[in-house]
Design a protein around this motif. Structure first.
Motif, PDB file in Angstrom:
ATOM      1  N   THR A 170      20.035  -3.090  -7.308  1.00 18.55           N
ATOM      2  CA  THR A 170      21.310  -3.515  -7.891  1.00 18.55           C
ATOM      3  C   THR A 170      21.343  -3.207  -9.379  1.00 18.55           C
ATOM      4  OG1 THR A 170      21.562  -5.309  -6.279  1.00 18.55           O
ATOM      5  CG2 THR A 170      22.807  -5.499  -8.335  1.00 18.55           C
ATOM      6  N   GLU A 171      20.292  -3.573 -10.080  1.00 23.63           N
ATOM      7  CA  GLU A 171      20.226  -3.293 -11.512  1.00 23.63           C
ATOM      8  C   GLU A 171      20.290  -1.800 -11.785  1.00 23.63           C
ATOM      9  OE1 GLU A 171      17.224  -3.684 -15.369  1.00 23.63           O
ATOM     10  OE2 GLU A 171      16.738  -4.782 -13.538  1.00 23.63           O
ATOM     11  N   MET A 172      19.579  -1.009 -10.985  1.00 23.64           N
ATOM     12  CA  MET A 172      19.571   0.437 -11.210  1.00 23.64           C
ATOM     13  C   MET A 172      20.971   1.027 -11.075  1.00 23.64           C
ATOM     14  SD  MET A 172      17.639   3.549  -9.222  1.00 23.64           S
ATOM     15  CE  MET A 172      19.126   3.840  -8.238  1.00 23.64           C
ATOM     16  N   CYS A 173      21.749   0.514 -10.133  1.00 21.60           N
ATOM     17  CA  CYS A 173      23.125   1.009  -9.975  1.00 21.60           C
ATOM     18  C   CYS A 173      23.914   0.824 -11.263  1.00 21.60           C
ATOM     19  CB  CYS A 173      23.819   0.279  -8.832  1.00 21.60           C
ATOM     20  SG  CYS A 173      23.195   0.699  -7.181  1.00 21.60           S
ATOM     21  N   PHE A 174      23.782  -0.333 -11.877  1.00 22.80           N
ATOM     22  CA  PHE A 174      24.499  -0.598 -13.121  1.00 22.80           C
ATOM     23  C   PHE A 174      23.949   0.224 -14.280  1.00 22.80           C
ATOM     24  CE2 PHE A 174      25.740  -4.557 -10.864  1.00 22.80           C
ATOM     25  CZ  PHE A 174      27.112  -4.469 -11.045  1.00 22.80           C
ATOM     26  N   ILE A 175      22.641   0.467 -14.287  1.00 27.44           N
ATOM     27  CA  ILE A 175      22.035   1.319 -15.321  1.00 27.44           C
ATOM     28  C   ILE A 175      22.645   2.713 -15.266  1.00 27.44           C
ATOM     29  CG2 ILE A 175      19.907   2.510 -15.977  1.00 27.44           C
ATOM     30  CD1 ILE A 175      18.395  -0.058 -15.130  1.00 27.44           C
ATOM     31  N   GLY A 202       0.772  -1.233   0.000  1.00 23.91           N
ATOM     32  CA  GLY A 202       0.000   0.000   0.000  1.00 23.91           C
ATOM     33  C   GLY A 202       0.803   1.283   0.000  1.00 23.91           C
ATOM     34  N   LYS A 203       2.118   1.224  -0.171  1.00 23.83           N
ATOM     35  CA  LYS A 203       2.966   2.415  -0.110  1.00 23.83           C
ATOM     36  C   LYS A 203       3.084   3.059  -1.494  1.00 23.83           C
ATOM     37  CE  LYS A 203       5.592   0.385   3.694  1.00 23.83           C
ATOM     38  NZ  LYS A 203       6.913  -0.167   4.106  1.00 23.83           N
ATOM     39  N   ALA A 204       2.386   4.169  -1.666  1.00 26.13           N
ATOM     40  CA  ALA A 204       2.345   4.839  -2.967  1.00 26.13           C
ATOM     41  C   ALA A 204       3.729   5.315  -3.409  1.00 26.13           C
ATOM     42  CB  ALA A 204       1.373   6.012  -2.931  1.00 26.13           C
ATOM     43  N   LEU A 205       4.543   5.789  -2.459  1.00 28.12           N
ATOM     44  CA  LEU A 205       5.881   6.268  -2.814  1.00 28.12           C
ATOM     45  C   LEU A 205       6.710   5.147  -3.430  1.00 28.12           C
ATOM     46  CD1 LEU A 205       8.096   8.397  -2.865  1.00 28.12           C
ATOM     47  CD2 LEU A 205       8.642   7.784  -0.484  1.00 28.12           C
ATOM     48  N   GLN A 206       6.564   3.947  -2.896  1.00 27.73           N
ATOM     49  CA  GLN A 206       7.316   2.821  -3.451  1.00 27.73           C
ATOM     50  C   GLN A 206       6.904   2.528  -4.886  1.00 27.73           C
ATOM     51  OE1 GLN A 206       9.476   3.138  -0.975  1.00 27.73           O
ATOM     52  NE2 GLN A 206       9.887   0.961  -1.160  1.00 27.73           N
ATOM     53  N   TRP A 207       5.625   2.663  -5.177  1.00 27.48           N
ATOM     54  CA  TRP A 207       5.151   2.459  -6.548  1.00 27.48           C
ATOM     55  C   TRP A 207       5.704   3.530  -7.482  1.00 27.48           C
ATOM     56  CZ3 TRP A 207       3.281  -1.638  -8.816  1.00 27.48           C
ATOM     57  CH2 TRP A 207       2.691  -2.636  -8.043  1.00 27.48           C
ATOM     58  N   ARG A 208       5.822   4.749  -6.985  1.00 31.15           N
ATOM     59  CA  ARG A 208       6.430   5.806  -7.802  1.00 31.15           C
ATOM     60  C   ARG A 208       7.890   5.473  -8.099  1.00 31.15           C
ATOM     61  NH1 ARG A 208       5.800  11.389  -5.001  1.00 31.15           N
ATOM     62  NH2 ARG A 208       6.689  12.095  -6.989  1.00 31.15           N
ATOM     63  N   LYS A 209       8.600   4.981  -7.098  1.00 26.93           N
ATOM     64  CA  LYS A 209       9.994   4.602  -7.309  1.00 26.93           C
ATOM     65  C   LYS A 209      10.097   3.481  -8.345  1.00 26.93           C
ATOM     66  CE  LYS A 209      11.757   5.850  -2.702  1.00 26.93           C
ATOM     67  NZ  LYS A 209      12.414   5.349  -1.469  1.00 26.93           N
ATOM     68  N   PHE A 210       9.199   2.528  -8.273  1.00 24.09           N
ATOM     69  CA  PHE A 210       9.155   1.436  -9.247  1.00 24.09           C
ATOM     70  C   PHE A 210       8.954   1.996 -10.650  1.00 24.09           C
ATOM     71  CE2 PHE A 210       6.463  -2.567 -10.530  1.00 24.09           C
ATOM     72  CZ  PHE A 210       7.422  -2.920 -11.462  1.00 24.09           C
ATOM     73  N   ALA A 211       7.975   2.884 -10.805  1.00 23.87           N
ATOM     74  CA  ALA A 211       7.666   3.445 -12.118  1.00 23.87           C
ATOM     75  C   ALA A 211       8.867   4.169 -12.712  1.00 23.87           C
ATOM     76  CB  ALA A 211       6.479   4.402 -12.018  1.00 23.87           C
ATOM     77  N   ASN A 212       9.536   4.974 -11.924  1.00 24.60           N
ATOM     78  CA  ASN A 212      10.643   5.776 -12.445  1.00 24.60           C
ATOM     79  C   ASN A 212      11.918   4.962 -12.657  1.00 24.60           C
ATOM     80  OD1 ASN A 212       9.193   8.296 -12.497  1.00 24.60           O
ATOM     81  ND2 ASN A 212       9.302   8.284 -10.271  1.00 24.60           N
ATOM     82  N   THR A 213      12.139   3.966 -11.811  1.00 23.51           N
ATOM     83  CA  THR A 213      13.284   3.087 -12.019  1.00 23.51           C
ATOM     84  C   THR A 213      13.074   2.223 -13.257  1.00 23.51           C
ATOM     85  OG1 THR A 213      13.678   3.051  -9.629  1.00 23.51           O
ATOM     86  CG2 THR A 213      14.762   1.351 -10.943  1.00 23.51           C
ATOM     87  N   LEU A 214      11.840   1.786 -13.472  1.00 21.44           N
ATOM     88  CA  LEU A 214      11.524   1.048 -14.695  1.00 21.44           C
ATOM     89  C   LEU A 214      11.730   1.928 -15.925  1.00 21.44           C
ATOM     90  CD1 LEU A 214      10.492  -1.567 -15.985  1.00 21.44           C
ATOM     91  CD2 LEU A 214       8.147  -0.764 -15.573  1.00 21.44           C
ATOM     92  N   ARG A 215      11.404   3.202 -15.804  1.00 27.81           N
ATOM     93  CA  ARG A 215      11.668   4.134 -16.914  1.00 27.81           C
ATOM     94  C   ARG A 215      13.156   4.198 -17.226  1.00 27.81           C
ATOM     95  NH1 ARG A 215       9.537   9.869 -15.656  1.00 27.81           N
ATOM     96  NH2 ARG A 215      10.429  10.325 -17.702  1.00 27.81           N
ATOM     97  N   LEU A 216      13.993   4.216 -16.196  1.00 26.34           N
ATOM     98  CA  LEU A 216      15.442   4.236 -16.417  1.00 26.34           C
ATOM     99  C   LEU A 216      15.895   2.998 -17.182  1.00 26.34           C
ATOM    100  CD1 LEU A 216      16.756   5.531 -12.963  1.00 26.34           C
ATOM    101  CD2 LEU A 216      16.652   6.815 -15.108  1.00 26.34           C
ATOM    102  N   ARG A 217      15.382   1.833 -16.793  1.00 24.95           N
ATOM    103  CA  ARG A 217      15.728   0.598 -17.513  1.00 24.95           C
ATOM    104  C   ARG A 217      15.323   0.689 -18.974  1.00 24.95           C
ATOM    105  NH1 ARG A 217      12.604  -4.966 -16.187  1.00 24.95           N
ATOM    106  NH2 ARG A 217      14.196  -5.367 -14.603  1.00 24.95           N
TER     107      ARG A 217
END
Length: 493
Positions: A354-359, A190-205
């Motif tokens: 981990t993946e985001m660090c390499f991205i 239920g943590k909306a901030l975490q979903w935002r982080k997911f969305a933006n990190t997925l955008r980076l990928r």
């Protein structure tokens, strides 16, 4: 085409019904929906997407193409002549997600519309990553538009639209107007901030994936990095988009565990030579966590090492190095016996810190983005160290001087960076394969019996497309290119 698109709702309802029966049987399952309507639909989308994506990473073609494993009995995936690959399962998940978003829209629940947009981008992104051009704008519209034979959209059209969906999801979740039900949200509670982080990190990928052919890729990545309050991204592994396994039945078990061994049979699956040799060369402490030593070096005919991987696509792979006792399998204590609720490391992962660090390290190394307080070198080391920490060998890596080794000490090369990312992404989605086909690293040896033109670049379209949607299928391949494993999709050209 009716099998694919008209009756997809029937398939969806069947999936939902089956899930509900399983959930009802296990009333202690934290991954089961506790409410109905929108919340139930969300849980179904999250569970089915995460578990299927992880199963692909361990059991299916992506694991063979990434050269993490070698099949020694049923070697079809290993020979790299895959033939047509069905996509019904992905469209089934997308259909449930469409119903989820429509239900949320009817109830004015922006928070769930946002989650639906993220999962739409994730699943459609995976679909186009696998095949290239696919039905998109007309897909799943048999009900409202009577489209039973959808046209294929170009990948260069699909990707920007998915990036838009992710941006909109982030914006909606800034002020969602309602809470995400914590019991139904099996990823972030239920943590909306975490979903935002997911969305933006997925955008980076996704932006890095298409950077070669999408001119705005690094500009958009920099926009995300420059505005952490507007576009928050992962800050640690606690932000990972992943889901735990219960391990009590096959449906809720790690794909390589004892309850889920339909395809991942340890008698026919060995660790690849590509993986073992690179771990040995680096004295990598993850080797002993991931891989079992051979039962005996006495009688070995090729390799006298304690750990021995099997080459890809060779004649009689089961007899390599003298047979079964002289080659390595994946660690039964780590991946198999504990493959479920008892091993918290084994989760269904969609994307990780981990993946985001390499991205970010790759973007910085190319000189195309900057990250305040960081360098390509620092992000490279962060990615490695986060992986070591995940597998409980951070202290061992430090004590052994791992980071001072010539092969590990940062040298600014893409080969070094991607090789370390490849190691860290073991069984994490299809990223090992996707990065290798994008960069050429690690440089794999495919083996004498491998068909085609090296490591496959894509899946071949399903048989049903040429049979039931032939007009649009023919239009698609006339533009896209030959429908085989070696044809390059848009962002690889």
């Amino acid at each position: 085409m009716k099998l694919k698109y008209i009756t997809i709702l029937v398939l969806t309802l069947t999936v939902m019904s089956a899930c509900k029966k399983d959930f009802d049987k296990i009333n202690t399952n934290p991954n089961s929906p506790q409410t109905t309507n929108t919340e139930f639909l969300m849980s179904d989308v999250l569970v089915s997407s995460a578990y299927a994506y992880q199963e692909n990473a361990v059991n299916r073609r992506p694991a063979s193409a990434a050269r993490y494993l070698t099949l020694v009995r049923n070697t079809g995936y290993d020979l790299f002549v895959w033939g047509p690959v069905d996509w019904n399962d992905i469209f089934a998940r997308l259909s449930v997600n469409k119903t989820f978003m429509e239900t949320a829209s009817g109830r004015g629940e922006n928070q769930y519309i946002a989650v639906g947009k993220i999962m739409k981008a994730f699943n459609f992104g995976y679909l186009t990553d696998l095949y290239g051009d696919v039905p998109y704008s007309q897909a799943l519209k048999s009900k409202e538009s009577n489209v039973t034979t959808p046209e294929y959209d170009k990948q260069e059209v699909i990707y920007p639209d998915l990036l838009r969906e992710l941006r909109e999801a982030n914006d909606l979740l800034k002020n969602p107007g309602g809470e995400i039900n914590a019991k139904a949200d099996v990823i972030y509670k239920g943590k909306a901030l975490q979903w935002r982080k997911f969305a933006n990190t997925l955008r980076l990928r996704m932006l890095l994936r298409i950077a070669k052919t999408y001119p705005a890729a690094f500009t958009e990545m920099q926009e995300i990095i420059n505005s952490p309050a507007v576009y928050p991204v992962f800050e640690s592994s606690s932000d990972n988009a992943e889901m735990a396994y219960l391990g009590n039945i096959a449906a809720y078990s790690w794909p390589g565990g004892p309850l889920a061994m339909i395809d991942f049979d340890y008698l026919k699956t060995k660790v690849s030579k590509e993986l073992v040799d690179r771990l040995i060369l680096r004295n990598d402490p993850r080797l002993g966590i991931w891989v079992e030593p051979v039962k005996s070096t006495v009688g070995s005919t090729v390799d006298l090492n304690k750990y021995v991987g099997v080459p890809n696509a060779i004649d009689a792979p089961s007899a390599y190095n003298g047979g079964e006792d002289h080659v390595s399998v994946f660690s039964s204590s780590f991946f198999r016996k504990n493959g479920g609720a008892t091993n918290p490391v084994l989760k269904a992962s969609l994307i990780t810190y981990t993946e985001m660090c390499f991205i970010l390290a790759e973007g910085m190394q190319k000189g195309r983005i900057t990250v305040p307080g960081e360098s390509a070198e620092s992000m490279y080391y962060k990615g490695i160290k986060e992986s070591m920490n995940t597998y409980g060998v951070a202290a061992a890596a430090n004590a052994s001087g791992y980071y001072a080794q010539t092969l590990v000490k940062y040298d600014g090369s893409l080969e070094q960076l991607i090789t370390q990312k490849w190691l860290a992404m073991l069984f994490k989605g299809a990223e090992g394969w996707f990065d290798q086909r994008r960069t050429g690293f690690p440089a794999f040896v495919t083996g004498p019996l491998a068909g085609g033109k090296g490591i496959p670049k894509r899946y071949v379209f399903p048989d049903a497309e040429s049979a039931l949607n032939n007009t649009n299928y023919q239009k698609a391949i006339a533009v896209f290119g030959p429908d085989n494993e070696s044809t390059l999709m848009w962002y690889l050209k």
